[in-house]
Design an enzyme around this catalytic site. Structure first.
Site, PDB file in Angstrom:
ATOM      1  N   CYS A 174       0.830  -1.203   0.000  1.00  0.00           N
ATOM      2  CA  CYS A 174       0.000   0.000   0.000  1.00  0.00           C
ATOM      3  C   CYS A 174       0.868   1.259   0.000  1.00  0.00           C
ATOM      4  O   CYS A 174       0.463   2.300  -0.533  1.00  0.00           O
ATOM      5  CB  CYS A 174      -0.951   0.006   1.192  1.00  0.00           C
ATOM      6  SG  CYS A 174      -0.134  -0.141   2.804  1.00  0.00           S
ATOM      7  N   HIS A 444      -1.835   0.996   7.561  1.00  0.00           N
ATOM      8  CA  HIS A 444      -2.273   0.906   6.166  1.00  0.00           C
ATOM      9  C   HIS A 444      -2.328   2.314   5.572  1.00  0.00           C
ATOM     10  O   HIS A 444      -2.777   3.263   6.222  1.00  0.00           O
ATOM     11  CB  HIS A 444      -3.661   0.248   6.090  1.00  0.00           C
ATOM     12  CG  HIS A 444      -4.188   0.142   4.693  1.00  0.00           C
ATOM     13  ND1 HIS A 444      -3.574  -0.606   3.710  1.00  0.00           N
ATOM     14  CD2 HIS A 444      -5.282   0.717   4.098  1.00  0.00           C
ATOM     15  CE1 HIS A 444      -4.264  -0.500   2.583  1.00  0.00           C
ATOM     16  NE2 HIS A 444      -5.299   0.302   2.791  1.00  0.00           N
TER      17      HIS A 444
END
Length: 530
Positions: A174, A444
């Site tokens: 990510c 994240h």
């Protein structure tokens, strides 16, 4: 709206352009108190109240209020079709250049209207704010004006450039996806690679980062809307940066700096000093450090290049409604550029030759076209980084528009404030934000990015329509701003073209001299034979 094609011509279009130009002038003059007092405030032609948001009929000189339906009544009674809001603060109308059609009874717009608005808006801004700067006026690209471009476009098929495509998570990647989305939506990089300035089919460099960017832009701006997996980009990064190899979690800022260095190293003509590659032309600025000796007043200045700005988050400035500390980008920049005290052991004056107390101040000597800010949310205490690492979740307020003039070198010096130039040349617009959710060991990354006039949220392969408000309310880890007006020279022939033309003229002259010499030899031989 079918009426725009038949009615938006002639005097109606001229009136529309005049309204847009008047709105820009009104907005620009409204920032100055003396000029604001001289601005005539429009009133409603029916009820005569002062109009904060005036609507102007495009067929006559009438202006009226929308809340009282007076402008709508005027359109019906006069059999006029169009009116428009000339209030720059009504962003719903002006950002799209939309007008109200009385026949359709709705706010409408089309490509012709959008283009007329954009052209009038840019001309008004160039005329009023950057007139003192020698630069070529903005012109729309017209392929019919160039025979070579017309021939090049023959047989080609135009494809939609949607530019909103998710990226597959290839295993805790990510951090890579958010940086690639921000690079893709960077207007300067987009124009460079979509302008075929680097073609991966013609490049022979192995593991070329520029080729990977070219492939990425081709995929992101293709008709395919399914999520794309940047496998080759990831593999190239692993081969070039061993510290980023593997499927462990990595820092997005670390990958951002590594990507810039990789692209820079593979650009044609890249150098270590005064480089003009696309990376340095986009992100490179200069930071000036002034150290003043408190004993003798001597000032030592040094200038260092920068590609981004790293800001501390330890300073608690204000608190929100819940009592939580909130930091603003402006406060971080003020802290970044405020004087810092140095002790006698930290500084030795080159003039006095002795250790003395001094003050150090940073300022931006040269601002880049694109400003990249990173907030230091991850900190380590002590020698054992793994045991003492923690994340700062302090909210940061970022503006949609940023004025960098107060933080420049010329502005912090009182005697140079008059030479700073037009204020609008220091204005920046937000176009991308990176967020980090969770903690350091299980976080994240997601990001927001602007495409045309809309905002979108990117979460790996998921792309959702969002808004500027949602972007500003998020907790940023990195944010990117682009200049509203770029500094460029007036239109002139590039140096390499002039050099090439000069060499061509020289070669033709040499060929003519050789031909004349050869002809003279033939004549001499003929005379000798006779």
């Amino acid at each position: 709206c079918s009426h725009l094609a038949t009615e938006f011509i002639g005097d109606v279009e001229t009136k529309y352009r005049r309204v847009v130009s008047w709105s820009i002038a009104r907005h620009s003059n409204g920032r100055s108190l003396p000029k604001r007092r001289k601005i005539a405030i429009p009133t409603c032609g029916t009820c005569n109240i002062t109009l904060v948001r005036p609507f102007v009929c495009l067929h006559c000189s009438y202006s009226g209020c929308w809340a009282g339906s007076h402008v709508a009544d005027h359109l019906k009674q006069s059999s006029h079709i169009f009116c428009t809001s000339n209030n720059l603060f009504a962003r719903v109308d002006v950002s799209s250049g939309a007008i109200f059609c009385s026949v359709c009874d709705d706010v409408v717009h089309n490509h012709t209207l959008d283009r007329a608005y954009l052209e009038s808006h840019l001309k008004a801004e160039e005329r009023r704010t950057v007139a003192k700067i020698p630069r070529e006026p903005f012109k729309f690209w017209e392929p019919l004006a160039d025979a070579e471009e017309v021939s090049a476009l023959e047989g080609t098929t135009a494809i939609p450039c949607q530019g909103r495509r998710g990226l597959l998570n290839l295993g805790q990647t990510c951090y890579l996806n958010v940086i690639l989305q921000c690079l893709v939506h960077n207007p300067l990089l987009r124009n460079h690679f979509l302008g075929d300035k680097h073609n991966h089919k013609l490049c022979k460099i192995q593991d070329c980062a520029c080729c990977e960017m070219d492939k990425l832009y081709i995929e992101m701006y293709s008709e395919d809307t399914t999520p794309f997996g940047p496998v080759s980009f990831l593999a190239t990064t692993w081969r070039k940066s061993a510290e980023l190899a593997g499927y462990a979690q990595h820092d997005a800022h670390e990958f951002f700096i590594a990507s810039l260095n990789h692209i820079h190293s593979n650009c044609k003509g890249s150098t270590n000093i005064s480089c003009i590659c696309i990376i340095h032309s986009t992100f490179a600025g200069q930071l000036q450090s002034d150290v003043k000796c408190e004993r003798c007043g001597n000032v030592t200045s040094t200038v260092d290049p920068i590609l981004d700005v790293n800001l501390e988050l330890k300073e608690k400035v204000v608190r929100d409604d819940k009592g939580n500390p909130v930091v603003s980008l402006g406060a971080c920049l003020r802290k970044y550029t405020q004087p810092e005290k140095l002790g006698p052991k930290e500084y030795t004056c080159s003039k006095c030759g002795k250790g003395s107390s001094a003050s150090k101040r940073l300022s931006f000597r040269k601002l880049p076209p694109v400003l990249s800010f990173q907030f230091k949310r991850f900190e380590h205490k002590g020698s054992d980084k793994s045991a003492s690492a923690r994340k700062l979740d302090t909210p940061v307020r970022i503006p949609a528009n940023l004025d960098m003039m107060p933080f420049t070198t010329m502005s912090v010096k009182d005697n140079d404030k008059e030479n700073t130039g037009p204020p609008i040349m220091y204005q920046y617009e937000l176009f991308a934000v990176i967020n980090h959710e969770g903690q350091m060991d299980n976080g994240h990354y997601t990001n927001f990015a602007r495409f045309d006039s809309g905002w979108y949220r990117f979460d790996d392969d998921k792309v959702t329509h969002s808004s500027l408000g949602a972007c500003l309310k998020s907790t940023p880890y990195m944010c990117f701003y682009v200049k509203k007006h770029l500094e460029y020279k007036p239109h002139m022939t590039p140096t390499y073209i002039r050099t090439r033309e000069t060499e061509a003229v020289r070669e033709r002259a040499l060929e003519q001299e050789k031909e004349a010499a050869r002809q003279k030899e033939l004549d001499d031989a003929l005379l000798a034979t006779v």
